[in-house]
Design a protein around this motif. Structure first.
Motif, mmCIF file in Angstrom:
data_model
loop_
_atom_site.group_PDB
_atom_site.id
_atom_site.type_symbol
_atom_site.label_atom_id
_atom_site.label_comp_id
_atom_site.label_asym_id
_atom_site.label_seq_id
_atom_site.Cartn_x
_atom_site.Cartn_y
_atom_site.Cartn_z
ATOM 1 N N LEU A 1 0.838 -1.214 0.000
ATOM 2 C CA LEU A 1 0.000 0.000 0.000
ATOM 3 C C LEU A 1 0.866 1.254 0.000
ATOM 4 O O LEU A 1 0.544 2.250 -0.687
ATOM 5 N N ASP A 2 1.971 1.235 0.762
ATOM 6 C CA ASP A 2 2.885 2.380 0.756
ATOM 7 C C ASP A 2 3.483 2.623 -0.610
ATOM 8 O O ASP A 2 3.561 3.768 -1.086
ATOM 9 N N VAL A 3 3.897 1.547 -1.291
ATOM 10 C CA VAL A 3 4.451 1.676 -2.648
ATOM 11 C C VAL A 3 3.386 2.177 -3.603
ATOM 12 O O VAL A 3 3.629 3.050 -4.459
ATOM 13 N N MET B 1 2.909 5.841 -3.127
ATOM 14 C CA MET B 1 4.031 6.619 -3.674
ATOM 15 C C MET B 1 3.902 6.761 -5.177
ATOM 16 O O MET B 1 4.218 7.803 -5.741
ATOM 17 N N LEU B 2 3.492 5.664 -5.844
ATOM 18 C CA LEU B 2 3.390 5.701 -7.299
ATOM 19 C C LEU B 2 2.152 6.452 -7.746
ATOM 20 O O LEU B 2 2.075 6.910 -8.871
ATOM 21 N N GLY B 3 1.202 6.535 -6.897
ATOM 22 C CA GLY B 3 -0.008 7.292 -7.208
ATOM 23 C C GLY B 3 -0.976 6.441 -7.910
ATOM 24 O O GLY B 3 -1.553 6.499 -8.862
#
Length: 105
Positions: free
Chosen positions: A98-100, A103-105
């Protein structure tokens, strides 16, 4: 004087009964002692066997079942601990994904 003689007779009869009773007990003890001394004892035969009682076999099977249940509970506990560890690992992985993704949007 007659009353005194009656009392003496009763006293002597009681003493005689006590004496006879003690003598009977002594003779009985001597007879038992002689029987024990006259008895001959022998050793056991070489083919002495010990019969196994059904209760002993039942107790052993219950103990075996108890050990099996303990092992089963221990196995279940270790499996449950492994599943908890996997849950923690998957939660951590899910959070990182979920964090990645954020970050990628």
């Amino acid at each position: 004087r007659v009353d005194q003689l009656k009392y003496d007779v009763q006293h002597l009869q009681t003493a005689l009964r006590n004496f006879q009773h003690r003598r009977y007990l002594r003779e009985q003890q001597e007879r038992q002692r002689e029987e024990l001394l006259a008895r001959t004892f022998t050793t056991n035969d070489s083919d002495t066997t010990i019969p196994i009682d059904e209760t002993l076999q039942f107790n052993e099977s219950l103990q075996s079942a108890h050990r099996g249940m303990d092992e089963l509970i221990g196995s279940g506990t270790s499996i449950l601990a492994g599943l908890r560890d996997q849950r923690v690992t998957l939660k951590g992985t899910h959070k990182k994904i979920l964090d990645v993704a954020n970050m990628l949007g």
